[in-house]
Design a protein around this motif. Structure first.
Motif, mmCIF file in Angstrom:
data_model
loop_
_atom_site.group_PDB
_atom_site.id
_atom_site.type_symbol
_atom_site.label_atom_id
_atom_site.label_comp_id
_atom_site.label_asym_id
_atom_site.label_seq_id
_atom_site.Cartn_x
_atom_site.Cartn_y
_atom_site.Cartn_z
ATOM 1 N N PRO A 1 0.842 -1.207 0.000
ATOM 2 C CA PRO A 1 0.000 0.000 0.000
ATOM 3 C C PRO A 1 0.877 1.258 0.000
ATOM 4 N N LYS A 2 0.423 2.282 -0.710
ATOM 5 C CA LYS A 2 1.220 3.524 -0.765
ATOM 6 C C LYS A 2 1.016 4.335 0.511
ATOM 7 N N SER A 3 2.093 4.874 1.022
ATOM 8 C CA SER A 3 1.979 5.669 2.243
ATOM 9 C C SER A 3 2.801 6.950 2.111
ATOM 10 N N PHE A 4 2.390 7.953 2.874
ATOM 11 C CA PHE A 4 3.165 9.195 2.871
ATOM 12 C C PHE A 4 3.088 9.849 4.241
ATOM 13 N N ARG A 5 3.944 10.807 4.441
ATOM 14 C CA ARG A 5 4.080 11.511 5.694
ATOM 15 C C ARG A 5 3.899 13.001 5.414
ATOM 16 N N VAL A 6 3.278 13.706 6.370
ATOM 17 C CA VAL A 6 3.112 15.156 6.207
ATOM 18 C C VAL A 6 4.409 15.842 6.640
ATOM 19 N N ASN A 7 4.875 16.770 5.807
ATOM 20 C CA ASN A 7 6.082 17.532 6.140
ATOM 21 C C ASN A 7 5.675 18.708 7.026
ATOM 22 N N THR A 8 5.798 18.523 8.331
ATOM 23 C CA THR A 8 5.318 19.546 9.268
ATOM 24 C C THR A 8 6.241 20.770 9.331
ATOM 25 N N ILE A 9 7.338 20.750 8.585
ATOM 26 C CA ILE A 9 8.160 21.973 8.473
ATOM 27 C C ILE A 9 7.385 22.994 7.631
ATOM 28 N N LYS A 10 6.591 22.487 6.673
ATOM 29 C CA LYS A 10 5.928 23.391 5.730
ATOM 30 C C LYS A 10 4.419 23.493 5.878
ATOM 31 N N THR A 11 3.801 22.482 6.482
ATOM 32 C CA THR A 11 2.328 22.505 6.548
ATOM 33 C C THR A 11 1.850 21.733 7.784
ATOM 34 N N THR A 12 0.535 21.541 7.872
ATOM 35 C CA THR A 12 -0.018 20.812 9.019
ATOM 36 C C THR A 12 -0.827 19.601 8.541
ATOM 37 N N VAL A 13 -1.043 18.685 9.458
ATOM 38 C CA VAL A 13 -1.828 17.484 9.142
ATOM 39 C C VAL A 13 -3.255 17.888 8.740
ATOM 40 N N ASN A 14 -3.829 18.843 9.470
ATOM 41 C CA ASN A 14 -5.203 19.255 9.176
ATOM 42 C C ASN A 14 -5.336 19.879 7.791
ATOM 43 N N ASP A 15 -4.352 20.684 7.406
ATOM 44 C CA ASP A 15 -4.402 21.289 6.066
ATOM 45 C C ASP A 15 -4.351 20.215 4.980
ATOM 46 N N ILE A 16 -3.513 19.215 5.181
ATOM 47 C CA ILE A 16 -3.404 18.140 4.184
ATOM 48 C C ILE A 16 -4.722 17.357 4.111
ATOM 49 N N LYS A 17 -5.309 17.063 5.277
ATOM 50 C CA LYS A 17 -6.590 16.331 5.278
ATOM 51 C C LYS A 17 -7.661 17.123 4.521
ATOM 52 N N ILE B 1 6.538 -8.143 10.637
ATOM 53 C CA ILE B 1 6.252 -9.194 9.653
ATOM 54 C C ILE B 1 5.113 -8.701 8.748
ATOM 55 N N PRO B 2 5.288 -8.774 7.418
ATOM 56 C CA PRO B 2 4.314 -8.175 6.489
ATOM 57 C C PRO B 2 2.859 -8.558 6.750
ATOM 58 N N GLU B 3 2.602 -9.846 7.064
ATOM 59 C CA GLU B 3 1.200 -10.294 7.188
ATOM 60 C C GLU B 3 0.487 -9.687 8.404
ATOM 61 N N LEU B 4 1.241 -9.179 9.378
ATOM 62 C CA LEU B 4 0.612 -8.644 10.590
ATOM 63 C C LEU B 4 -0.163 -7.363 10.319
ATOM 64 N N GLN B 5 0.374 -6.535 9.406
ATOM 65 C CA GLN B 5 -0.246 -5.218 9.223
ATOM 66 C C GLN B 5 -0.187 -4.709 7.793
ATOM 67 N N ASP B 6 -0.008 -5.650 6.850
ATOM 68 C CA ASP B 6 0.052 -5.278 5.436
ATOM 69 C C ASP B 6 1.176 -4.264 5.150
ATOM 70 N N THR B 7 2.379 -4.612 5.623
ATOM 71 C CA THR B 7 3.543 -3.728 5.426
ATOM 72 C C THR B 7 4.676 -4.514 4.772
ATOM 73 N N GLY B 8 5.863 -3.910 4.739
ATOM 74 C CA GLY B 8 7.067 -4.647 4.378
ATOM 75 C C GLY B 8 7.616 -5.319 5.629
ATOM 76 N N GLY B 9 8.776 -5.959 5.494
ATOM 77 C CA GLY B 9 9.403 -6.594 6.658
ATOM 78 C C GLY B 9 10.486 -5.692 7.224
ATOM 79 N N PHE B 10 10.669 -5.722 8.556
ATOM 80 C CA PHE B 10 11.620 -4.811 9.188
ATOM 81 C C PHE B 10 12.095 -5.376 10.511
#
Lengths: 297, 143
Positions: free
Chosen positions: A26-42, A280-289
């Motif tokens: 699944p595609k994921s991204f992070r809000v860059n709080t140096i430039k904006t806010t989570v609420n603005d992105i939402k 483990i990927p199957e636990l939360q639909d992620t990669g392995g780490f």
């Protein structure tokens, strides 16, 4: 993509669903709080009618099935940063410590996902180092895109890095990347035990140096995107054997992790290794780490 | 090699930005200016000898051009030499195209769309010449 039989036999202890390793991530991204806010992105993505889902364990991060994220004004302006969920966790684990930090080292920083995430969470000076000059270009591009002014770039072999003292060191060294098959299917084509051993030997040298760069009571985060215990528990165990390092328990609320291995094949590890985590990927639909939080004593 | 800019030269550069863009100087007080290959960088107060770069590039001494990175980070503090684009023009501009305008005086300006600082532009002969670096240009679908 076919998963090698030997790979399945080797990891069936902790991976039950090998099919997920062939599914797109699944595609994921992070809000860059140096430039904006989570609420603005939402708000803006709601106006665009692009569905995004906030992660319960990291409110600045979102997942989205939409392939359109990269065609938004917010992407162009560096208001958001595409990053795999598991890769966000090492920095998230030191969120509290980052508040009082003055100097932080991202030891193998390219292409800059963790460096740019650190810059959102601390006013400390961040040294972003990478040995590979070609990858420094991407690191520089991402730092500039995000507007991370408090960063310094170095191009050093970590083993020969000048002696300094950092409050926090992140070490995400080169690894066999077995946990990234959902993004890079060709990883399994090049998979071999020789690669694992080669990486493990280098990682042991790097973790010792990284630990030496941490000041007393400071924190070293060791992480890899691979399953091989030789590159994970064994490397941390090696550090515990050689130094007075102590492991700290890792808790990520609302995020499922798998306990680390305390033994593998003929090897038994230090009991403290139980404090490290596997994703483990199957636990939360992620990669392995794999992540270890190490305190310098 | 990355080198720290001396106080006097740093003050001259910040005065220049103040004169051209009416940008408050105290927003830079927590940072330091550095120079490498005619590019001025804004970075942390202290760097180390092995540093090959730092922070963000803000100004090119040779072309006398502010960077798009600088304008995107500090555009909200700029009060002078701004050009506002409409939605359609912004989509073209971010895609790397020039825009026809009715201004003649040759100068570098901050390009804005609503409250968003898009980057740097060069006004010349009634054209807003595109200054968005090629590796940043994209065809926007959502704005």
């Amino acid at each position: 993509m076919e998963i090698p039989k030997h790979f399945i036999e080797r990891y069936s202890l902790f991976i039950k669903d090998f099919n997920i390793l062939t599914m797109p991530l699944p595609k994921s991204f992070r809000v860059n709080t140096i430039k904006t806010t989570v609420n603005d992105i939402k708000k803006r993505f709601k106006e665009y009618n692009i569905k995004i889902t906030q992660l319960p364990y990291y409110k600045e991060a979102f997942i989205s099935d939409s392939p359109e994220i990269g065609k938004t004004l917010e992407h162009f302006l560096g208001y958001i940063y595409s990053q795999e969920i598991t890769s966000m966790l090492p920095v998230l684990i030191v969120k509290k410590e980052l508040k009082n930090a003055n100097l932080v080292l991202d030891a193998c920083a390219a292409p800059g996902s963790k460096t740019t995430q650190l810059a959102c969470l601390t006013k400390a000076t961040i040294i972003a180092n990478d040995i590979d000059y070609r990858r420094i270009k991407a690191l520089k591009y991402n730092i500039e895109r995000i507007g991370a002014i408090n960063t310094i770039l170095t191009n050093q072999d970590l083993r020969f890095f000048p002696n300094m003292e950092f409050d926090i060191v992140l070490l995400d060294p080169p690894c066999s990347s077995e946990g990234t098959t959902r993004k890079n299917p060709n990883v399994l084509e090049q998979w071999s035990m020789q690669q694992i051993i080669k990486h493990s030997n280098l990682q042991k040298q790097l973790i010792l140096k990284a630990y030496n760069l941490v000041k007393k009571n400071g924190i070293l985060i060791y992480s890899t995107c691979t399953f091989a215990p030789e590159e994970n528990e064994e490397v941390v165990n090696y550090l515990l054997e050689k130094t007075t390092a102590r492991l700290e328990k890792i808790i990520i609320p609302k995020f499922k992790t798998y306990p680390a291995l305390t033994e593998w094949r003929d090897k038994k590890y230090n009991k403290q290794i139980e404090k490290t985590i596997r994703i483990i990927p199957e636990l939360q639909d992620t990669g392995g780490f794999f992540i270890a939080k190490i305190k310098k004593c | 090699m990355l080198k720290k800019i001396e106080k006097k030269e740093g003050k001259r550069l910040l005065n220049l930005l103040k004169k051209e863009y009416d940008i408050e100087q105290n927003i830079f007080k927590n940072y330091e200016l550095y120079e490498k290959n005619n590019k001025i960088y804004l970075g942390p107060k202290n760097i180390i000898e092995k540093a090959i770069s730092c922070g963000i590039p803000i100004y090119n001494l040779k072309s006398k051009k502010p960077s798009t990175t600088f304008f995107q980070s500090f555009g909200m503090f700029i009060k002078k030499n701004i050009i506002d684009l409409n939605k359609e023009q912004t989509i073209y501009y971010i895609d790397g195209k020039d825009i026809l305008i009715v201004q003649n005086e040759k100068k570098y300006v901050l390009v804005k769309y609503k409250e968003f600082s898009i980057g740097c532009g060069l006004i010349k002969d009634n054209i807003l010449k595109n200054q968005i670096p090629k590796n940043k240009q994209i065809r926007l679908k959502y704005i």
